[in-house]
Every structure is written in structure tokens, then in C-alpha cells.
Design a protein around this motif. Sequence first.
Motif, PDB file in Angstrom:
ATOM      1  N   VAL A 157       0.834  -1.206   0.000  1.00 37.05           N
ATOM      2  CA  VAL A 157       0.000   0.000   0.000  1.00 37.05           C
ATOM      3  C   VAL A 157       0.866   1.251   0.000  1.00 37.05           C
ATOM      4  O   VAL A 157       0.633   2.178  -0.783  1.00 37.05           O
ATOM      5  CB  VAL A 157      -0.961   0.000   1.206  1.00 37.05           C
ATOM      6  N   LYS A 158       1.876   1.302   0.837  1.00 34.28           N
ATOM      7  CA  LYS A 158       2.730   2.494   0.915  1.00 34.28           C
ATOM      8  C   LYS A 158       3.467   2.737  -0.404  1.00 34.28           C
ATOM      9  O   LYS A 158       3.704   3.895  -0.785  1.00 34.28           O
ATOM     10  CB  LYS A 158       3.729   2.339   2.061  1.00 34.28           C
ATOM     11  N   ASN A 159       3.836   1.668  -1.124  1.00 41.08           N
ATOM     12  CA  ASN A 159       4.556   1.837  -2.388  1.00 41.08           C
ATOM     13  C   ASN A 159       3.747   2.617  -3.418  1.00 41.08           C
ATOM     14  O   ASN A 159       4.299   3.263  -4.300  1.00 41.08           O
ATOM     15  CB  ASN A 159       4.932   0.473  -2.963  1.00 41.08           C
ATOM     16  N   LEU A 160       2.421   2.590  -3.293  1.00 37.29           N
ATOM     17  CA  LEU A 160       1.567   3.288  -4.258  1.00 37.29           C
ATOM     18  C   LEU A 160       1.601   4.808  -4.079  1.00 37.29           C
ATOM     19  O   LEU A 160       1.120   5.543  -4.944  1.00 37.29           O
ATOM     20  CB  LEU A 160       0.130   2.773  -4.148  1.00 37.29           C
ATOM     21  N   PHE A 161       2.181   5.276  -2.975  1.00 37.39           N
ATOM     22  CA  PHE A 161       2.347   6.716  -2.782  1.00 37.39           C
ATOM     23  C   PHE A 161       3.253   7.287  -3.868  1.00 37.39           C
ATOM     24  O   PHE A 161       3.263   8.494  -4.112  1.00 37.39           O
ATOM     25  CB  PHE A 161       2.916   6.995  -1.387  1.00 37.39           C
ATOM     26  N   GLY A 162       4.008   6.424  -4.534  1.00 35.47           N
ATOM     27  CA  GLY A 162       4.836   6.856  -5.655  1.00 35.47           C
ATOM     28  C   GLY A 162       4.027   7.372  -6.827  1.00 35.47           C
ATOM     29  O   GLY A 162       4.582   8.031  -7.726  1.00 35.47           O
ATOM     30  N   ALA A 163       2.718   7.099  -6.864  1.00 34.89           N
ATOM     31  CA  ALA A 163       1.852   7.640  -7.916  1.00 34.89           C
ATOM     32  C   ALA A 163       1.623   9.134  -7.731  1.00 34.89           C
ATOM     33  O   ALA A 163       1.157   9.812  -8.647  1.00 34.89           O
ATOM     34  CB  ALA A 163       0.519   6.900  -7.932  1.00 34.89           C
ATOM     35  N   GLY A 177       0.968  14.632   7.200  1.00 36.64           N
ATOM     36  CA  GLY A 177       2.088  13.925   7.794  1.00 36.64           C
ATOM     37  C   GLY A 177       2.323  14.162   9.265  1.00 36.64           C
ATOM     38  O   GLY A 177       3.104  13.450   9.884  1.00 36.64           O
ATOM     39  N   ALA A 178       1.666  15.158   9.864  1.00 33.58           N
ATOM     40  CA  ALA A 178       1.858  15.400  11.292  1.00 33.58           C
ATOM     41  C   ALA A 178       1.095  14.400  12.138  1.00 33.58           C
ATOM     42  O   ALA A 178       1.314  14.305  13.348  1.00 33.58           O
ATOM     43  CB  ALA A 178       1.434  16.823  11.639  1.00 33.58           C
ATOM     44  N   ASP A 179       0.208  13.621  11.539  1.00 33.11           N
ATOM     45  CA  ASP A 179      -0.609  12.637  12.242  1.00 33.11           C
ATOM     46  C   ASP A 179      -0.493  11.305  11.505  1.00 33.11           C
ATOM     47  O   ASP A 179      -0.909  11.192  10.348  1.00 33.11           O
ATOM     48  CB  ASP A 179      -2.065  13.115  12.279  1.00 33.11           C
ATOM     49  N   LYS A 180       0.075  10.307  12.156  1.00 29.43           N
ATOM     50  CA  LYS A 180       0.326   9.035  11.481  1.00 29.43           C
ATOM     51  C   LYS A 180      -0.960   8.360  11.026  1.00 29.43           C
ATOM     52  O   LYS A 180      -1.023   7.777   9.943  1.00 29.43           O
ATOM     53  CB  LYS A 180       1.113   8.096  12.401  1.00 29.43           C
ATOM     54  N   GLU A 181      -1.997   8.426  11.855  1.00 31.81           N
ATOM     55  CA  GLU A 181      -3.262   7.802  11.488  1.00 31.81           C
ATOM     56  C   GLU A 181      -3.891   8.488  10.278  1.00 31.81           C
ATOM     57  O   GLU A 181      -4.442   7.828   9.387  1.00 31.81           O
ATOM     58  CB  GLU A 181      -4.246   7.824  12.673  1.00 31.81           C
ATOM     59  N   LEU A 182      -3.782   9.817  10.228  1.00 31.64           N
ATOM     60  CA  LEU A 182      -4.331  10.559   9.095  1.00 31.64           C
ATOM     61  C   LEU A 182      -3.533  10.266   7.828  1.00 31.64           C
ATOM     62  O   LEU A 182      -4.102  10.099   6.746  1.00 31.64           O
ATOM     63  CB  LEU A 182      -4.315  12.059   9.393  1.00 31.64           C
ATOM     64  N   PHE A 183      -2.216  10.173   7.959  1.00 30.64           N
ATOM     65  CA  PHE A 183      -1.388   9.873   6.805  1.00 30.64           C
ATOM     66  C   PHE A 183      -1.693   8.468   6.282  1.00 30.64           C
ATOM     67  O   PHE A 183      -1.773   8.240   5.072  1.00 30.64           O
ATOM     68  CB  PHE A 183       0.095   9.981   7.168  1.00 30.64           C
ATOM     69  N   ALA A 184      -1.904   7.520   7.182  1.00 30.27           N
ATOM     70  CA  ALA A 184      -2.264   6.156   6.780  1.00 30.27           C
ATOM     71  C   ALA A 184      -3.603   6.137   6.053  1.00 30.27           C
ATOM     72  O   ALA A 184      -3.782   5.413   5.065  1.00 30.27           O
ATOM     73  CB  ALA A 184      -2.317   5.245   8.007  1.00 30.27           C
ATOM     74  N   ARG A 185      -4.539   6.947   6.517  1.00 25.40           N
ATOM     75  CA  ARG A 185      -5.843   7.029   5.858  1.00 25.40           C
ATOM     76  C   ARG A 185      -5.689   7.579   4.439  1.00 25.40           C
ATOM     77  O   ARG A 185      -6.334   7.118   3.504  1.00 25.40           O
ATOM     78  CB  ARG A 185      -6.782   7.921   6.679  1.00 25.40           C
ATOM     79  N   MET A 186      -4.806   8.565   4.292  1.00 25.24           N
ATOM     80  CA  MET A 186      -4.539   9.109   2.960  1.00 25.24           C
ATOM     81  C   MET A 186      -3.959   8.035   2.036  1.00 25.24           C
ATOM     82  O   MET A 186      -4.356   7.911   0.872  1.00 25.24           O
ATOM     83  CB  MET A 186      -3.586  10.299   3.073  1.00 25.24           C
ATOM     84  N   LEU A 187      -3.019   7.226   2.555  1.00 23.05           N
ATOM     85  CA  LEU A 187      -2.431   6.157   1.747  1.00 23.05           C
ATOM     86  C   LEU A 187      -3.480   5.149   1.300  1.00 23.05           C
ATOM     87  O   LEU A 187      -3.472   4.683   0.156  1.00 23.05           O
ATOM     88  CB  LEU A 187      -1.339   5.438   2.547  1.00 23.05           C
ATOM     89  N   ILE A 188      -4.391   4.821   2.193  1.00 26.56           N
ATOM     90  CA  ILE A 188      -5.470   3.890   1.848  1.00 26.56           C
ATOM     91  C   ILE A 188      -6.364   4.485   0.765  1.00 26.56           C
ATOM     92  O   ILE A 188      -6.792   3.782  -0.169  1.00 26.56           O
ATOM     93  CB  ILE A 188      -6.304   3.547   3.105  1.00 26.56           C
ATOM     94  N   GLU A 189      -6.625   5.777   0.829  1.00 27.70           N
ATOM     95  CA  GLU A 189      -7.494   6.399  -0.171  1.00 27.70           C
ATOM     96  C   GLU A 189      -6.804   6.479  -1.538  1.00 27.70           C
ATOM     97  O   GLU A 189      -7.467   6.352  -2.571  1.00 27.70           O
ATOM     98  CB  GLU A 189      -7.958   7.768   0.330  1.00 27.70           C
ATOM     99  N   VAL A 190      -5.474   6.670  -1.546  1.00 29.42           N
ATOM    100  CA  VAL A 190      -4.737   6.590  -2.808  1.00 29.42           C
ATOM    101  C   VAL A 190      -4.839   5.175  -3.373  1.00 29.42           C
ATOM    102  O   VAL A 190      -5.101   4.979  -4.566  1.00 29.42           O
ATOM    103  CB  VAL A 190      -3.260   6.987  -2.608  1.00 29.42           C
ATOM    104  N   TYR A 191      -4.664   4.185  -2.529  1.00 35.12           N
ATOM    105  CA  TYR A 191      -4.768   2.774  -2.938  1.00 35.12           C
ATOM    106  C   TYR A 191      -6.130   2.466  -3.547  1.00 35.12           C
ATOM    107  O   TYR A 191      -6.235   1.788  -4.576  1.00 35.12           O
ATOM    108  CB  TYR A 191      -4.491   1.900  -1.714  1.00 35.12           C
TER     109      TYR A 191
END
Length: 378
Positions: A157-163, A177-191
Motif C-alpha cells: 500500500v505504501k509503495n503506491l504513494f509513488g503515484a 504527515g503530522a498525524d500518522k493515522e491521518l497519513f495512513a488514511r490518505m495512503l489507503i485512499e490513494v490505494y
Amino acid sequence: MHKVSLQRVASYRPEEVRQGVARLLESLGGMERFVKPGERVLIKPNLLSAKPPEAAVTTHPEILRAVIREVQRVGGVALVGDSPGIGSARKVAERSGMLAVIEETGAEFVPFTEVKTVKGSGTFREFELARPYLEADRLINLPKLKTHEMMTMTCCVKNLFGAVVGTQKAAWHLKAGADKELFARMLIEVYQLREPDLNIVDAVVAMEGNGPGSGDPCEVGLLLAGENAVAVDLVAAELAGIPRKLLYVENAARAGNLPGALREAIETVGFPLESLEVRPLRLPHLSDVQFGLPGFLKNRLRHQFTSRPEVDPAKCELCGVCLKSCPPDAIRIEGGRLRFNYQRCIRCFCCRELCPHAALTLQDGTLLVLAKKLRHRH
């Protein structure tokens, strides 16, 4: 059930990798199950920064070669693309050994430069993602298994942030990026905007410690694959001995009831899971113990509960990479050394991740030091 295929591959010798990838895919129905003749297939490796293959920072070129050959074998048109954290994609591809493989196999190199705006359906309303990533007929995700100082682990999932192209990465770190949970949610939405058709993980040599750019290579001797990126990540984390509570991306997936987020709905195939003996990866430096604190306390005690980047003057060459990669522009060169504005610093550690000289260390806040001592006692 979501199938995750496992195969033992002890080295990057070309024939061993070729056979390992073939066996890995055979358990999932073969590459022909994922790619049809004439389809344009984007293979998305990890091209984080311009490091040689033995540094374990990027996907190994022999894994890329084997996957390109499999795509071509079934009649697909192989494209390879990514957007690195720093520098040009071509330079990173050349230094990592991947450009030579692309040219030798006749694949097409498509650096992510042109973007397309797509609407989000969750917390974030809009994303700009690489046009080749969105428009390819098929997407094969080719991450490297590494620890990650912000997300604990980076894999499918994190590798897709390269898009996310170029400087937009820094913008997203600044936004979430100041909130790990929020950043993880963003990564999931990119996925969710473009789920890969197939995920193949390079864990022959993984990275442990202060990954994804400054950790240590460690031999794991595995390849993993599956259709569902979340499921593959979960199995990879299990094999690596990473506690579930630290898997922010997996936690976000479970919170959103995403397919693949439940271990009981995953079936491992290929090499028997119970016969694998993988040493737990050494995890990144614990840099944050704010979890669960109310917002007003986080703001007041942030410096005491977190780590902050500091420079090792003996290693720093004042190359300026950290300045360019800092999302909140919190680093300056003054008086012949780096200076940090810790009021602006969001603790994303992009500076450490991309420093080519491993010149940045972490200094723990007072309450974080105390929390570590208490944790060690218990």
C-alpha cells in the motif's frame, strides 16, 4: 478468501529469481490470469532514491527483470514507472540498476511527470496522480519490504504513494504527515483510487532498522504475491514480526472495513507458512508516544513526546537534499551547518529518509525518553 503466495528465493541470481517468480505466480494461476495479450501493463517498483541494489533501498533489478519477462511471455506490453522521493526518475533508475534492465528487456520507461486529477471518496476530496499509473490497462505493484520510521513498515500500500508526483509528495506530508493515522488514511485512499491487479514483494533482501532509506539490509529470502495489497501487507508484517498495533496502514484498512484487512480471510499458498523461519525485523527508532492523547495535549507536549531530527556534523556534506525534501521548509544552512526550526517540523523524517550520507540522527524528547525506560522495565 484472499490468497497470498509465498516462495523461498535465497539470492538474486537471475535464474533463481526467474524460477522463483514463476512458482510464486503459479500458485495464483500464472501471469496469464492477470495480463491478456496486447494490454499495456504498468509495473511500479520502489524507486525511492539513487542507491545501488545492494543498499536494499529500491526494488532489486532482477525482480523487475523477471516480472517484465513474465508480462512479455503472455503478450503484455511492459511499462515501468515511478516518481522518486528526490531526484529524477531516470537517474534513480540508472543508479538502482533498473534502467539497464528496462533497456535490455525492451520495456518502456515511463517516468511519472504528467498528472491527472481524480476525485477522492473519503477524507480527502481530490488527488493528483500520475497519468500513466491511472491509464494503464493493468497495474503490477512491485514494492520492497522495508521498515519505515513514520509508518513502521512500507510494502504494497505504501509503495503506491509513488503515484503522487514530485513535489506533491511534500505537499501531502505537510497536509497529513503530522498525524500518522491521518497519513495512513490518505495512503489507503490513494490505494482505493487504483487498486493493483497484482502485488509482488521483493523480500529476498529486506530493510530493517531506520528504513526506508537509512536502514540496514537483512536477508529474508522470500517473495510474496497476491491480488489484494492489504492482505499481502498483513502477511508480510506477520512474517517480519511487526506488532499489529504499529501497522498504521492496516489499522486504517480495518477501520474502513476494507477487503484483506482480516487475517482470518487470508489463505497462504505456495511455500508452507509454518515451515518459514524468518527472524523478526529490527524496528525503527520509536519516535512518538502521543497515541491516544487528546489534541490539546498533543499540541502542548509535542516536543516532549516525540523525537526530532538532528545533524551529525561529521557526516553532513551540506548537499541540500534535506532542505529540498522538507515539506514544511523547516531546515536552513546557516553558519556552515544545518539548522532546524522545530516549531515548523512535522516529524515526517523525510530529511532522514532521503539524506544520501546518513547524516541525520534522532534526539528524543524528555517524556519520550521516560516512556522508553518504563516500557523497557515492563
